[in-house]
Design an enzyme around this catalytic site. Structure first.
Site, mmCIF file in Angstrom:
data_model
loop_
_atom_site.group_PDB
_atom_site.id
_atom_site.type_symbol
_atom_site.label_atom_id
_atom_site.label_comp_id
_atom_site.label_asym_id
_atom_site.label_seq_id
_atom_site.Cartn_x
_atom_site.Cartn_y
_atom_site.Cartn_z
ATOM 1 N N CYS A 113 -26.473 -23.301 -1.255
ATOM 2 C CA CYS A 113 -26.430 -22.177 -0.306
ATOM 3 C C CYS A 113 -27.164 -22.484 0.997
ATOM 4 O O CYS A 113 -26.990 -21.776 1.982
ATOM 5 C CB CYS A 113 -27.011 -20.922 -0.931
ATOM 6 N N HIS A 253 -28.877 -15.773 4.303
ATOM 7 C CA HIS A 253 -27.964 -16.046 3.193
ATOM 8 C C HIS A 253 -27.785 -14.743 2.407
ATOM 9 O O HIS A 253 -28.747 -14.037 2.127
ATOM 10 C CB HIS A 253 -28.555 -17.146 2.316
ATOM 11 N N ASN A 283 -22.037 -13.327 -2.751
ATOM 12 C CA ASN A 283 -22.684 -14.581 -2.370
ATOM 13 C C ASN A 283 -21.614 -15.673 -2.291
ATOM 14 O O ASN A 283 -21.061 -16.068 -3.303
ATOM 15 C CB ASN A 283 -23.752 -14.919 -3.424
#
Ligand code: ACO
Length: 326
Positions: A113, A253, A283
């Site tokens: 990520c 994020h 996500n």
């Protein structure tokens, strides 16, 4: 050294929507639990005939269009992803071919990520050194392909999508001011896909034991994320010589609303100064920051001269933040 900044943005998400209601029919969960624990309401899922490079292509075309740059003028392509089309060739090479960016060097970058921030830092370094004039940096993921839809601890979190930026020279005083990157490989086992690599090659047993899916120690990753998001953003601001009260927009994020709120509280920023779209996309790993950035641009939330902080964390463990003046 010349000033380097973002001169174009673009995003793409697949049409298919997977809601919390849909997940209620697949695993023992409910909308209320997912919304209060994560903030996520729905996520996008790639069509069967779409791979990561297809999502990357759509986002890249939009970013190049907004930068008014032709594919054949692109010098460098970096794709941050943990769900490449295949082991090799790289998704960046597949994208280069789809775009017809014949002149561009191309490679993938793997930092989960945090991948998009790592890729930005790499490209900005190459541009500032004078090695290249422009770069296409993409975060793209088909996480649905490595998500175990029988595991309620993970399957509620992830979605598919792609975001892209074009980097190039900008007027003095604008562009990237700092990067702060970090890693702690000892935390690797907390978040992984164990099967299919050289340690545990694909076999009937790895399929049987579901080793090709994301495995995550959610609680430990959560605690790490709460600790690191605020501190890495603060460090990037300190390096840039910018006070946190002068931040106009935080683009974090998009993993969990509670992790984002912890970062906002550490940075003493109100929620209005934060781009949040995890309720709609979940996500999307390396794609989540560039998707959020491109949406913020589309929504007119960023003005010339604004101070932006991009910040992320992920598997590796890895983390990264960048400060830039738009
Ligand atoms: N629905 C209902 N109950 C659930 C669900 C679900 N989907 N998932 C877990 N639970 C249960 C658990 O089984 C547990 O029950 P128990 O107490 O009876 O054992 C209870 O809910 C609480 O579980 P916790 O894990 O403590 O819940 P928590 O508040 O930590 O939230 C979450 C879990 C959302 C996963 C959180 O830990 C989190 O967001 N972690 C970070 C994840 C992340 O950001 N990962 C980044 C990965 S990206 C990458 O690099 C690919």
């Amino acid at each position: 050294m010349k000033a380097v900044g973002i001169i174009g943005t673009g995003m793409y998400v697949p049409d298919r929507i997977l809601t919390n209601g849909d997940l209620e029919k697949m695993v023992d969960t409910n909308d209320e639990w997912i919304v209060t624990r994560t903030g996520i309401r729905e996520r996008r899922i790639a069509a069967e005939d779409q791979a990561t490079s297809d999502l990357a292509y759509e986002a890249a075309v939009r970013a190049l269009g907004s930068a008014k740059l032709k594919p054949e003028d692109v010098d460098l392509i970096i794709v941050a992803t943990i769900t490449p089309d295949m082991f090799f060739p790289s998704t960046a090479c597949i994208l280069q071919d789809k775009l017809g960016a014949r002149k561009a060097a191309a490679f993938d970058l793997s930092a989960a990520c945090s991948g998009f921030i790592y890729a930005l830092a790499t490209a900005v370094g190459m541009l500032k050194s004078g090695m290249y004039r422009n770069a296409l940096v993409v975060g793209a993921e088909c996480l649905s392909r490595i998500t175990d839809y029988t595991d309620r601890n993970t399957c509620i979190l992830f979605g598919d999508g792609a975001g892209a930026v074009v980097l190039g020279e900008v007027p003095e005083g604008r562009g990237f001011r700092s990067f702060e990157l970090g890693a702690d490989g000892s935390g690797g086992p907390l978040l992984k896909v164990a099967g299919g690599g050289s340690r545990l090659p694909a076999s009937a047993e790895t399929v049987e034991s579901r080793a090709h899916y994301i495995q995550m120690a959610g609680n430990e990753v959560f605690r790490f994320a709460v600790r690191i998001m605020g501190s890495v953003a603060e460090e990037a601001l300190r390096k840039a010589g910018i006070d946190k009260k002068d931040v106009d927009l935080l683009v974090p994020h998009q993993a969990n609303i509670r992790i984002i709120q912890a970062a906002l509280s550490r940075l003493e920023l109100p929620e209005e100064k934060c781009m949040i779209n995890l309720d709609r996309y979940g996500n999307a790993s390396a794609a989540s920051i560039p998707i959020a950035l491109a949406e913020a641009v589309e929504q007119g939330r960023i003005r010339e001269g604004d101070c932006l902080v991009l910040v992320g964390f992920g598997g590796g463990l890895t983390w990264g933040a960048s400060v830039l003046i738009w």
